[in-house]
Design a protein around this motif. Sequence first.
Motif, PDB file in Angstrom:
ATOM      1  N   PRO A 150       0.706  -1.457   0.329  1.00  0.00           N
ATOM      2  CA  PRO A 150      -0.006   0.281   0.259  1.00  0.00           C
ATOM      3  C   PRO A 150       0.834   1.467  -0.211  1.00  0.00           C
ATOM      4  CG  PRO A 150      -0.132  -1.175   2.584  1.00  0.00           C
ATOM      5  CD  PRO A 150       0.566  -1.863   1.603  1.00  0.00           C
ATOM      6  N   LEU A 151       2.031   0.896   0.496  1.00  0.00           N
ATOM      7  CA  LEU A 151       3.194   2.505  -0.051  1.00  0.00           C
ATOM      8  C   LEU A 151       3.251   3.192  -1.461  1.00  0.00           C
ATOM      9  CD1 LEU A 151       4.792   4.932   1.493  1.00  0.00           C
ATOM     10  CD2 LEU A 151       6.741   2.741   1.424  1.00  0.00           C
ATOM     11  N   ALA A 152       3.633   1.638  -2.187  1.00  0.00           N
ATOM     12  CA  ALA A 152       3.902   2.579  -3.409  1.00  0.00           C
ATOM     13  C   ALA A 152       3.679   0.925  -4.160  1.00  0.00           C
ATOM     14  CB  ALA A 152       5.859   2.239  -3.376  1.00  0.00           C
ATOM     15  N   CYS A 153       2.683   0.851  -4.288  1.00  0.00           N
ATOM     16  CA  CYS A 153       2.756  -0.805  -5.565  1.00  0.00           C
ATOM     17  C   CYS A 153       1.267  -0.723  -6.394  1.00  0.00           C
ATOM     18  CB  CYS A 153       2.898  -2.172  -4.934  1.00  0.00           C
ATOM     19  SG  CYS A 153       4.485  -2.245  -4.574  1.00  0.00           S
ATOM     20  N   PRO A 154       0.183   0.736  -6.882  1.00  0.00           N
ATOM     21  CA  PRO A 154       1.107   1.976  -6.054  1.00  0.00           C
ATOM     22  C   PRO A 154       0.378   2.788  -4.949  1.00  0.00           C
ATOM     23  CG  PRO A 154      -1.221   2.112  -7.982  1.00  0.00           C
ATOM     24  CD  PRO A 154      -0.734   0.090  -7.145  1.00  0.00           C
ATOM     25  N   GLY A 155      -0.115   2.450  -4.131  1.00  0.00           N
ATOM     26  CA  GLY A 155      -0.210   2.508  -3.132  1.00  0.00           C
ATOM     27  C   GLY A 155      -0.547   4.497  -2.871  1.00  0.00           C
ATOM     28  N   LEU A 156       0.129   4.671  -1.460  1.00  0.00           N
ATOM     29  CA  LEU A 156       0.041   5.919  -1.144  1.00  0.00           C
ATOM     30  C   LEU A 156       1.515   7.011  -1.962  1.00  0.00           C
ATOM     31  CD1 LEU A 156       0.308   8.828   0.175  1.00  0.00           C
ATOM     32  CD2 LEU A 156       2.020   7.892   1.629  1.00  0.00           C
ATOM     33  N   LEU A 157       2.156   5.756  -3.085  1.00  0.00           N
ATOM     34  CA  LEU A 157       3.508   7.338  -3.412  1.00  0.00           C
ATOM     35  C   LEU A 157       2.969   7.114  -5.197  1.00  0.00           C
ATOM     36  CD1 LEU A 157       6.764   5.484  -1.841  1.00  0.00           C
ATOM     37  CD2 LEU A 157       5.625   7.792  -1.280  1.00  0.00           C
ATOM     38  N   GLY A 158       2.317   5.714  -5.339  1.00  0.00           N
ATOM     39  CA  GLY A 158       2.060   5.988  -6.840  1.00  0.00           C
ATOM     40  C   GLY A 158       0.746   6.960  -7.133  1.00  0.00           C
ATOM     41  N   SER A 159      -0.101   6.732  -6.441  1.00  0.00           N
ATOM     42  CA  SER A 159      -1.266   7.542  -6.273  1.00  0.00           C
ATOM     43  C   SER A 159      -0.527   9.375  -6.616  1.00  0.00           C
ATOM     44  CB  SER A 159      -1.723   7.608  -4.988  1.00  0.00           C
ATOM     45  OG  SER A 159      -2.444   6.368  -4.972  1.00  0.00           O
ATOM     46  N   MET A 160       0.764   8.921  -5.546  1.00  0.00           N
ATOM     47  CA  MET A 160       0.965  10.798  -5.735  1.00  0.00           C
ATOM     48  C   MET A 160       1.752  11.076  -7.363  1.00  0.00           C
ATOM     49  SD  MET A 160       3.308  11.630  -2.572  1.00  0.00           S
ATOM     50  CE  MET A 160       1.859  12.552  -0.633  1.00  0.00           C
ATOM     51  N   THR A 161       2.123  10.762  -7.753  1.00  0.00           N
ATOM     52  CA  THR A 161       2.989  10.707  -9.144  1.00  0.00           C
ATOM     53  C   THR A 161       1.637  11.085 -10.111  1.00  0.00           C
ATOM     54  OG1 THR A 161       2.502   8.215  -9.713  1.00  0.00           O
ATOM     55  CG2 THR A 161       4.243   8.730  -8.726  1.00  0.00           C
ATOM     56  N   VAL A 162       0.397  11.106 -10.022  1.00  0.00           N
ATOM     57  CA  VAL A 162      -0.469  11.323 -10.623  1.00  0.00           C
ATOM     58  C   VAL A 162      -1.616  11.919 -10.423  1.00  0.00           C
ATOM     59  CG1 VAL A 162      -0.591   9.220 -12.147  1.00  0.00           C
ATOM     60  CG2 VAL A 162      -2.233   9.100  -9.739  1.00  0.00           C
ATOM     61  N   GLY A 163      -1.611  12.722  -9.196  1.00  0.00           N
ATOM     62  CA  GLY A 163      -2.631  13.238  -8.431  1.00  0.00           C
ATOM     63  C   GLY A 163      -3.650  13.377  -8.355  1.00  0.00           C
ATOM     64  N   ALA A 164      -3.535  11.778  -7.937  1.00  0.00           N
ATOM     65  CA  ALA A 164      -4.806  11.123  -7.113  1.00  0.00           C
ATOM     66  C   ALA A 164      -4.726  11.009  -5.514  1.00  0.00           C
ATOM     67  CB  ALA A 164      -5.049   9.463  -7.553  1.00  0.00           C
ATOM     68  N   THR A 165      -5.834  11.079  -4.744  1.00  0.00           N
ATOM     69  CA  THR A 165      -6.626  11.557  -3.856  1.00  0.00           C
ATOM     70  C   THR A 165      -6.091   9.681  -2.940  1.00  0.00           C
ATOM     71  OG1 THR A 165      -7.286  13.487  -3.949  1.00  0.00           O
ATOM     72  CG2 THR A 165      -7.866  12.203  -1.692  1.00  0.00           C
ATOM     73  N   THR A 166      -5.340   9.793  -1.854  1.00  0.00           N
ATOM     74  CA  THR A 166      -5.390   8.195  -0.782  1.00  0.00           C
ATOM     75  C   THR A 166      -5.785   8.696   0.199  1.00  0.00           C
ATOM     76  OG1 THR A 166      -3.045   8.307  -1.803  1.00  0.00           O
ATOM     77  CG2 THR A 166      -3.205   7.404   0.325  1.00  0.00           C
ATOM     78  N   VAL A 167      -6.816   7.405   0.663  1.00  0.00           N
ATOM     79  CA  VAL A 167      -7.408   8.191   1.606  1.00  0.00           C
ATOM     80  C   VAL A 167      -7.186   6.780   2.935  1.00  0.00           C
ATOM     81  CG1 VAL A 167      -9.893   7.282   2.775  1.00  0.00           C
ATOM     82  CG2 VAL A 167     -10.084   8.862   0.141  1.00  0.00           C
ATOM     83  N   PHE A 168      -6.870   6.920   4.074  1.00  0.00           N
ATOM     84  CA  PHE A 168      -6.356   6.369   4.860  1.00  0.00           C
ATOM     85  C   PHE A 168      -7.785   5.515   6.184  1.00  0.00           C
ATOM     86  CE2 PHE A 168      -2.627   8.820   4.019  1.00  0.00           C
ATOM     87  CZ  PHE A 168      -1.478   7.761   3.964  1.00  0.00           C
ATOM     88  N   THR A 169      -7.364   4.248   6.267  1.00  0.00           N
ATOM     89  CA  THR A 169      -8.574   3.750   7.113  1.00  0.00           C
ATOM     90  C   THR A 169      -8.104   2.784   7.930  1.00  0.00           C
ATOM     91  OG1 THR A 169      -9.967   2.597   7.612  1.00  0.00           O
ATOM     92  CG2 THR A 169      -9.154   1.969   5.932  1.00  0.00           C
ATOM     93  N   ALA A 170      -7.285   2.823   9.712  1.00  0.00           N
ATOM     94  CA  ALA A 170      -7.816   1.940  10.756  1.00  0.00           C
ATOM     95  C   ALA A 170      -8.455   0.783  10.638  1.00  0.00           C
ATOM     96  CB  ALA A 170      -7.251   2.520  11.545  1.00  0.00           C
ATOM     97  N   ASP A 171      -9.543   0.749   9.926  1.00  0.00           N
ATOM     98  CA  ASP A 171     -10.843  -0.225  10.194  1.00  0.00           C
ATOM     99  C   ASP A 171     -10.870  -0.745   8.774  1.00  0.00           C
ATOM    100  OD1 ASP A 171     -12.287  -2.013  10.409  1.00  0.00           O
ATOM    101  OD2 ASP A 171     -14.083  -0.855  11.783  1.00  0.00           O
ATOM    102  N   PRO A 172      -9.986  -2.419   8.292  1.00  0.00           N
ATOM    103  CA  PRO A 172     -11.350  -2.391   7.091  1.00  0.00           C
ATOM    104  C   PRO A 172     -12.025  -3.371   6.974  1.00  0.00           C
ATOM    105  CG  PRO A 172      -9.197  -4.443   8.040  1.00  0.00           C
ATOM    106  CD  PRO A 172      -9.286  -2.950   9.289  1.00  0.00           C
ATOM    107  N   SER A 173     -12.678  -4.068   8.066  1.00  0.00           N
ATOM    108  CA  SER A 173     -13.874  -4.652   7.727  1.00  0.00           C
ATOM    109  C   SER A 173     -14.906  -4.035   6.300  1.00  0.00           C
ATOM    110  CB  SER A 173     -15.145  -4.431   9.368  1.00  0.00           C
ATOM    111  OG  SER A 173     -15.420  -3.170   9.306  1.00  0.00           O
ATOM    112  N   PRO A 174     -15.783  -4.519   6.488  1.00  0.00           N
ATOM    113  CA  PRO A 174     -16.109  -4.319   5.084  1.00  0.00           C
ATOM    114  C   PRO A 174     -17.293  -3.207   5.591  1.00  0.00           C
ATOM    115  CG  PRO A 174     -16.236  -6.999   5.384  1.00  0.00           C
ATOM    116  CD  PRO A 174     -15.722  -6.732   6.445  1.00  0.00           C
ATOM    117  N   GLU A 175     -17.318  -3.419   6.786  1.00  0.00           N
ATOM    118  CA  GLU A 175     -18.728  -2.405   7.228  1.00  0.00           C
ATOM    119  C   GLU A 175     -18.360  -1.337   6.652  1.00  0.00           C
ATOM    120  OE1 GLU A 175     -21.746  -1.456  10.695  1.00  0.00           O
ATOM    121  OE2 GLU A 175     -20.275  -2.925  11.497  1.00  0.00           O
ATOM    122  N   SER A 176     -17.128  -0.779   7.637  1.00  0.00           N
ATOM    123  CA  SER A 176     -16.345   0.839   7.684  1.00  0.00           C
ATOM    124  C   SER A 176     -15.835   1.432   6.782  1.00  0.00           C
ATOM    125  CB  SER A 176     -15.336   0.398   8.758  1.00  0.00           C
ATOM    126  OG  SER A 176     -14.781   1.260   8.385  1.00  0.00           O
TER     127      SER A 176
END
Length: 539
Positions: A240-266
């Motif tokens: 999730p850091l660079a494959c493309p993840g946060l860093l790859g998203s930056m290269t095209v100007g995409a937004t990155t959203v962080f979550t600490a709860d990956p449960s389906p509901e959340s």
Amino acid sequence: MARGFVPFPSDRAEEYRSAGYWTGRPLDCLLTDAAAAWPQRTAIIDATTAYTFAELDTVADRVAAALVDQGIAEGERVLLQLPNSCQFAVALFGLLRAGAVPVMCLPGHRTAELGHFAEVSGAVGLIVADRAAGFDYREMAVALTADHPALRHVIVDGDPGPFVSWSGLVDFDGPPVPRRPVDPALPALLLVSGGTTGLPKLIARTHDDYVYNAVACAQACEMTGDDTYLVALPAGHNFPLACPGLLGSMTVGATTVFTADPSPESAFALIDRHRITVTGLVNALAKLWAQACGWEPVLPTSLRFVQVGGSRMSPEEARFILDNLTPGMSQIFGMAEGMLNFTRPGDPVDVVVHTQGRPMSPHDEMRVADENGNEVPAGEEGELLVRGPYTLNGYYRADDANARSFSPDGFYRTGDRVRIFADGPRAGYVEVTGRIKDVIHRGGETVSATDLEDHLHTHPAIYSAAAVALPDDYLGEKICAAVVFHGRSVTLAELNGFLDERGASTHARPDVLVPMTSLPTTAVGKVDKKKVVAQITMT
């Protein structure tokens, strides 16, 4: 920093520069460039905070100046262990701009792993949360600093206790740090290995290779500025850091959203709210999300591309995810050491279901070898050996491991058993058929059986122990401790409490404890784990 770092050979480095893969830019240029191109576009979001690219650029500069003011010098290593949040990104870029080298620890690492990382890297600092998921990281920091006096700088996001407050760094108003030239051939950050033998090793990723990793992966996934990426796995992971993840998203100007709860509901509610289009999941989590589409009231309808990896997936599991979660599923087979294979948007369904993808780069080199190191005929199974413009040439300060892990001509021995299809629509694609190294793939984490066994053998009630993988519908594999006791046996809860006291990672705790009268052995006296599993599954 260079002591114990294995650089790319000069001839291959020149080849990658000539091909245009390496551009000689520092890793933090990804933020600098994004802030210049899309200053008012939202860069990162979490449950409480959001930054535009311009705001993130500014706050990273402030944190860099504060870190230098704290006394952290250029080239010094700092352990970074923050949960998924905007502050993770701020800390990462602040460290890079201070000239420090982040060591990308995971939230589940405890004193055993962090102490090892501190010792090997020579780290001088640690950045942690106060508490997360019920664990007090400040108490761990007290123990670490007592055992590792070189850890002079402990910075805490939240209530700092006896340490330095992270909020003071974010609000620092001192003079900015001058941008100094960076040698792009030196490490930008240190990732941690899956720990296939013993404690995890450190993987030095250079500025050149990691910038290329992020840029090329975003291009291969056809990301644009219209995408929004969800970091659902621990952000310090390479995936999730660079494959493309946060860093790859930056290269095209995409937004990155962080979550600490990956449960389906959340996660589904978050995907709907932010219209998230791309994410990366381990197999067990992807399967759970696909199942949850049958009962959750809010569905992840905006997802166009979901990378799924972490362990081998059966064709049936792949079809289930394709049919129920998103038709844009991609299988990914990669490693923090570098090499990435994945299926692409537009690949035929047969390829997506039956392979783990093809190499990201035209300059990725792959060999499939038998147990004697000889290449096998095309299409046959063997161990995968790799090298290329973003694959390491040696673990950091780990001479013994490097002697085992690399061929004389610099190919990394992955320990994965694969076949590479030679013809037909799957030609050039990889199928993972098994593994050679003694590891357990639990919920996307690679757990060293040897390391867990070392912990188990310190328990006073255990005579001998073997850590083996058992199949599990949700985790992919669960950890089973087959144990021969002398004297009183212990329960699974007692055993995991003991491992907790020893500071073992949370993801390396047994799910199942099976007492045995003896462990079967091979002809040369080694524990025969195939027979261990057979005996357990027959009972």
